[in-house]
Enzyme design. Structure first.
Site, PDB file in Angstrom:
ATOM      1  N   LYS A  34       0.839  -1.208   0.000  1.00  0.00           N
ATOM      2  CA  LYS A  34       0.000   0.000   0.000  1.00  0.00           C
ATOM      3  C   LYS A  34       0.869   1.250   0.000  1.00  0.00           C
ATOM      4  O   LYS A  34       2.057   1.185   0.314  1.00  0.00           O
ATOM      5  CB  LYS A  34      -0.913  -0.019   1.226  1.00  0.00           C
ATOM      6  CG  LYS A  34      -0.164  -0.009   2.559  1.00  0.00           C
ATOM      7  CD  LYS A  34      -1.100  -0.321   3.710  1.00  0.00           C
ATOM      8  CE  LYS A  34      -0.364  -0.257   5.049  1.00  0.00           C
ATOM      9  NZ  LYS A  34      -1.213  -0.699   6.164  1.00  0.00           N
ATOM     10  N   ARG A 130     -11.307  -0.064  14.501  1.00  0.00           N
ATOM     11  CA  ARG A 130     -10.910   0.678  13.303  1.00  0.00           C
ATOM     12  C   ARG A 130     -11.611   0.028  12.124  1.00  0.00           C
ATOM     13  O   ARG A 130     -12.813   0.179  11.971  1.00  0.00           O
ATOM     14  CB  ARG A 130      -9.369   0.663  13.171  1.00  0.00           C
ATOM     15  CG  ARG A 130      -8.823   1.637  12.153  1.00  0.00           C
ATOM     16  CD  ARG A 130      -7.333   1.487  11.944  1.00  0.00           C
ATOM     17  NE  ARG A 130      -6.985   0.247  11.247  1.00  0.00           N
ATOM     18  CZ  ARG A 130      -5.773  -0.070  10.792  1.00  0.00           C
ATOM     19  NH1 ARG A 130      -4.765   0.774  10.978  1.00  0.00           N
ATOM     20  NH2 ARG A 130      -5.550  -1.195  10.163  1.00  0.00           N
ATOM     21  N   TYR A 259      13.639  31.715   8.174  1.00  0.00           N
ATOM     22  CA  TYR A 259      12.433  32.416   8.630  1.00  0.00           C
ATOM     23  C   TYR A 259      12.463  32.629  10.145  1.00  0.00           C
ATOM     24  O   TYR A 259      12.762  31.708  10.914  1.00  0.00           O
ATOM     25  CB  TYR A 259      11.190  31.589   8.300  1.00  0.00           C
ATOM     26  CG  TYR A 259      10.790  31.637   6.842  1.00  0.00           C
ATOM     27  CD1 TYR A 259      10.482  32.853   6.223  1.00  0.00           C
ATOM     28  CD2 TYR A 259      10.707  30.471   6.107  1.00  0.00           C
ATOM     29  CE1 TYR A 259      10.115  32.880   4.885  1.00  0.00           C
ATOM     30  CE2 TYR A 259      10.332  30.487   4.768  1.00  0.00           C
ATOM     31  CZ  TYR A 259      10.035  31.703   4.165  1.00  0.00           C
ATOM     32  OH  TYR A 259       9.661  31.738   2.848  1.00  0.00           O
ATOM     33  N   MET A 307       9.754  25.181   2.718  1.00  0.00           N
ATOM     34  CA  MET A 307       9.058  24.201   1.878  1.00  0.00           C
ATOM     35  C   MET A 307      10.017  23.504   0.911  1.00  0.00           C
ATOM     36  O   MET A 307       9.957  22.293   0.706  1.00  0.00           O
ATOM     37  CB  MET A 307       7.941  24.886   1.089  1.00  0.00           C
ATOM     38  CG  MET A 307       7.090  23.913   0.283  1.00  0.00           C
ATOM     39  SD  MET A 307       5.835  24.749  -0.688  1.00  0.00           S
ATOM     40  CE  MET A 307       4.818  25.462   0.594  1.00  0.00           C
TER      41      MET A 307
HETATM   42  C1  PLP Z   1      -0.804  -1.751   6.847  1.00  0.00           C
HETATM   43  C2  PLP Z   1      -1.481  -2.997   7.156  1.00  0.00           C
HETATM   44  C3  PLP Z   1      -0.752  -4.190   7.225  1.00  0.00           C
HETATM   45  C4  PLP Z   1       0.753  -4.221   7.178  1.00  0.00           C
HETATM   46  O1  PLP Z   1       1.227  -3.858   8.451  1.00  0.00           O
HETATM   47  P1  PLP Z   1       2.771  -3.751   8.735  1.00  0.00           P
HETATM   48  O2  PLP Z   1       2.869  -3.470  10.180  1.00  0.00           O
HETATM   49  O3  PLP Z   1       3.263  -2.632   7.905  1.00  0.00           O
HETATM   50  O4  PLP Z   1       3.386  -5.044   8.349  1.00  0.00           O
HETATM   51  C5  PLP Z   1      -1.453  -5.361   7.390  1.00  0.00           C
HETATM   52  N1  PLP Z   1      -2.785  -5.357   7.503  1.00  0.00           N
HETATM   53  C6  PLP Z   1      -3.518  -4.242   7.466  1.00  0.00           C
HETATM   54  C7  PLP Z   1      -4.997  -4.319   7.600  1.00  0.00           C
HETATM   55  C8  PLP Z   1      -2.893  -3.009   7.297  1.00  0.00           C
HETATM   56  O5  PLP Z   1      -3.624  -1.892   7.273  1.00  0.00           O
END
Ligand code: PLP
Length: 392
Positions: A34, A130, A259, A307
């Protein structure tokens, strides 16, 4: 187009990490790619070559990108709104995690309209409030899934959960969440489902073992050398960020820098200007703490981050425009690490690696370790190769 800042992705480090997890999980490794593979770009083929057997991502859009790159193994997308392009997912043979009856019906309708069966992983919230179906909805979700299986629009191939406290192996929540997950699997079976895979553990739960024993492991951070539990010494960071000096100057003691003139030189010194800033993902919160490495030495970044720019106090060294500066790397040569940047910024390594912006070229390269060089010579593959810059 020429790039002044480069994010070098060490594909060999990622392959080595993936091979470690493939061995540690008996080959039951879902590589989580991801957020553009945690900011590392196109590395799906590397992790598959190293033993991953499936790919996991968040959105359908991400899954389609991986599929379009020629990946043939199962790809799971686990977070989608009901109005996501579910049909595109079914057509591309993307597995979908489902956490509500509403989404399940939408997936079933999309598949039925195509005359196909959608591959579904039912997702239970084992205790972090979650994602995933609340445990109180689980039995009903399984029941509807079974009805749709009988009607022919879905096949439940997996059950998944995700742990909240796996980075702390002694936390009592771990045992509770394992129990919720084990019960969820039993309920699914009682409801007539026969998922072929179950997966609870991510990196921390795998490294510490608190999520092991259920089947597949979804590994993201660990592939990139990040261990949230801080207990493994087997993982290698894969990113190095370098940039190029744009200019330099000598300043007198008492000179205010940046700044707000928040930093004042306490002696006569030299400054170097770097063309990266918080717009490229280096957190402004690291102002007055961060360091970079140039000519083999650590030097402090001074003044507030801008930036697009950072100013470095280089002491007695007056740098030359064009010199290379290391912002972070694996740490093997004394350069700052992503972990240090996370510490300076009050965040975690994940946030540093996923935020490096699109102005920075991503370049894939393999380090030549003694072992890797041997392999390369044996199979005739070049040991080092430089890929095409993403976004170029
Ligand atoms: C991001 C995620 C993972 C991977 O977790 P890591 O700690 O990065 O290995 C696995 N399952 C879900 C649902 C996630 O959101």
């Amino acid at each position: 187009m020429s790039w002044t800042s480069e994010l070098v992705v060490d594909d060999e480090a990622i392959r080595s990490n993936a091979a470690y997890f493939a061995a540690a999980t008996g080959g039951r490794l879902m590589a989580v790619l991801k957020a553009d593979a945690f900011g590392h770009g196109s590395i799906a083929h590397s992790v598959l070559a190293a033993g991953a057997t499936s790919i996991g991502v968040t959105s359908i859009e991400e899954a389609l990108v991986v599929r379009a790159a020629g990946v043939r193994v199962p790809i799971l997308s686990w977070l989608n709104p009901v109005d996501a392009d579910l049909a595109a997912a079914v057509v591309a043979d993307i597995d979908l995690a489902v956490q509500s009856v509403r989404l399940l019906h939408a997936v079933g309708r999309a598949a039925a309209a195509l005359g196909r069966r959608a591959r579904v992983h039912l997702h239970i919230d084992v205790g972090m409030a979650r994602d995933g179906a609340p445990a109180s909805d689980w039995s009903a979700l399984c029941g509807v899934a079974r009805e749709l299986e009988v009607l022919g629009s879905v096949r439940v191939v997996g059950v998944m959960g995700h742990m909240s406290c796996a980075d702390r192996p002694d936390h009592p929540q771990n045992a509770r969440e394992r129990l919720v997950f084990a019960n969820a699997l039993r309920t699914a079976q009682r409801r007539g489902l026969a998922p072929s895979v179950a997966h609870l553990a991510a990196t921390a739960a795998t490294v510490t073992g608190v999520g092991s024993g259920f089947g597949l492991h979804r590994i993201g951070a660990g592939l990139f050398g990040i261990d949230p539990s801080g207990t493994s010494d087997r993982l290698r960071p894969a990113l190095s960020l370098t940039t190029t000096v744009v200019g330099s100057r000598e300043v007198a003691a008492g000179t205010g820098i940046g700044y707000g003139l928040e930093h004042v030189a306490d002696r006569r010194t030299n400054l170097a200007l770097l063309p990266v800033g918080y717009g490229d993902g280096l957190p402004r919160a690291a102002s007055e703490r961060a360091e970079v490495q140039v000519r083999g030495r650590r030097r402090p970044v001074v003044g507030r981050f801008s930036m697009d720019m950072l100013v470095v106090d280089t002491g007695d060294d007056l740098l030359t425009a064009g010199e290379t500066v290391t912002v972070f790397g694996p740490g093997d040569h004394g350069e700052p690490t992503v972990a240090e940047w996370a510490g300076w910024s009050g965040t975690i390594e994940h946030e540093i690696v996923t935020r490096i912006g699109s102005r920075v070229a991503r370049i894939h390269r393999s380090t030549v370790t003694a072992a890797a060089a041997g392999t390369a010579a044996a199979d005739g593959t070049p040991a080092a190769c430089i890929g095409e810059a993403a976004g170029a």
